[in-house]
Design an enzyme around this catalytic site. Structure first.
Site, short mmCIF file in Angstrom:
data_model
loop_
_atom_site.label_atom_id
_atom_site.label_comp_id
_atom_site.label_asym_id
_atom_site.label_seq_id
_atom_site.Cartn_x
_atom_site.Cartn_y
_atom_site.Cartn_z
N ASP A 261 0.87 -1.17 0.00
CA ASP A 261 0.00 0.00 0.00
C ASP A 261 0.91 1.22 0.00
O ASP A 261 1.84 1.30 0.80
CB ASP A 261 -0.88 -0.03 1.26
N GLU B 43 -1.39 -1.23 -5.89
CA GLU B 43 -2.50 -0.47 -6.46
C GLU B 43 -2.11 0.16 -7.80
O GLU B 43 -0.97 0.59 -7.96
CB GLU B 43 -2.87 0.69 -5.53
N ASP C 5 -3.27 1.05 7.33
CA ASP C 5 -2.44 0.82 6.14
C ASP C 5 -2.00 -0.63 5.98
O ASP C 5 -1.96 -1.16 4.87
CB ASP C 5 -1.24 1.75 6.15
#
Ligand SMILES: [Zn+2]
Length: 377
Positions: A183, A277, A359
């Site tokens: 992340d 991502e 997170d």
């Protein structure tokens, strides 16, 4: 697999070599600007550009008119033409604006030359460059493979560098049977699904603070010179401070590149599947508050390093849709707990009562989603 690897070294030219470098940069700029002028004229008259080959032939004639062009590395002049032709090609493809004239005042002053007959090579502790001969350099690592070309650069701080591109064979790394989710954050640069948080390189941010402080000092000195009617070029204190700011900027950039290189290599070495991502940086950059932080932490540079290293070493990158609600799902039981505003750093799942770091939980979800889509693909 054959890949192109880039290397950068600081070089320490002698006074003589320095003046030849300056001359070569000047001639390359002259050739670029001269043919850009012709190219612009042709474009205005016909709507079409010229070609690299026609310019190359014209360059030979130009050398008879301006004999000093013959004193420098002829390949560098040709590269300058190639560079012009490429910029015009990109312009015709609407990838960039019309090429601009090069100025002596540009921050980066450089020229590029190609390898032929071993004219660029590492010889013991020196680097051999066309026309310059052997130049002393800081050999921080070995250059592997066949050298393709070299770019000699002079920075605003007055330091010289050479960037070398070499073609080399890389072997896939051994498989580790391990996968990881990443992340990308702001307070922490990256949060890994194994619970580790990669600090946003505190040293860099200290250095960045120092750079800003010195930058303000520079502005004050410019103002001071102006008040006293002194031309900035003659303002010694201003010029001295300008070099100091340039040196600090260089150090910030180097530290950042070093941090991103080490982190991406470590991740690729230790994991076979890396889930991350798919960033829509363009969309995010529109949000001005986030923009500074994003450009600072260089996410996109990091992702591209992961991507090419994965390709080199036989690893897999899985990109997760940016719409995937990675921070809303409980990574333990899968309960979707709804939207969470940015200031919520931790939360407890109401179903399984697991307490989550926002997170780390997100990176675990990214990993699970990545592995799921990989099975489907
Ligand atoms: Zn739960």
């Amino acid at each position: 697999m054959l890949v192109n690897k880039a290397y950068q070294f600081r070089i320490y030219p002698t006074k003589e070599q320095e003046s030849l470098i300056a001359k070569t940069i000047g001639c390359s700029r002259f050739v670029f600007n001269h043919f850009l002028g012709r190219w612009n004229d042709a474009y205005q008259e016909t709507g079409k550009g010229l070609t690299y080959h026609s310019c190359s032939a014209a360059l030979t004639k130009l050398k008879k008119e301006f004999v000093w062009l013959k004193e420098v590395d002829s390949v560098a002049l040709q590269s300058s033409l190639k560079n012009l032709a490429d910029s015009y090609t990109r312009f015709f493809k609407k990838q960039n604006k019309t090429p601009r004239f090069k100025s002596k005042k540009n921050k980066v002053q450089s020229y590029t030359t190609k390898e032929t007959n071993n004219n660029i090579a590492i010889v013991d502790s020196k680097i051999k460059l066309p026309k310059l001969g052997l130049v002393r350099f800081a050999k921080s690592r070995e250059v592997e493979g066949r050298i393709l070309h070299a770019t000699v650069r002079r920075n605003p701080s007055g330091k010289y560098f050479v960037a070398i591109l070499a073609e080399t064979e890389v072997q896939p790394l051994e498989k580790t049977e391990s996968s990881i989710g990443i992340d990308l954050g702001i307070a922490d640069f990256a949060i890994l699904s194994d619970g580790r948080k990669m600090d946003n390189n505190k040293f860099t941010s200290n250095m960045e603070k120092k750079r800003k402080r010195e930058q303000r000092k520079l502005s004050r000195r410019a103002l001071h010179a102006k008040k006293n009617g002194i031309n900035l070029l003659d303002a010694k204190n201003y010029q001295k401070q300008k070099r100091k700011v340039a040196r600090l900027h260089e150090r910030v950039m180097n530290q950042r590149a070093d941090f991103l290189n080490k982190l991406s290599t470590e991740i690729i070495k230790n994991h076979d599947i890396i889930c991350i991502e798919d960033l829509n940086t363009k969309g995010m950059l529109r949000n001005h508050k986030l923009a500074k932080a994003i450009s600072d932490v260089s996410w996109s540079a990091f992702v591209s390093k992961l991507e090419y290293k994965a390709k080199w070493y036989g690893k897999t990158i899985v990109k997760i849709s940016r719409w995937f609600p990675s921070s809303q799902i409980c990574s333990d039981c899968g309960h979707q707990d709804g939207k969470k505003s940015l200031e919520i750093r931790e939360w407890t799942c109401p179903i399984c009562h697991e307490h989550h770091d926002r997170d780390v939980n997100a990176s675990k979800n990214i990993l699970a989603e990545g592995l799921r889509t990989l099975v489907l693909a």
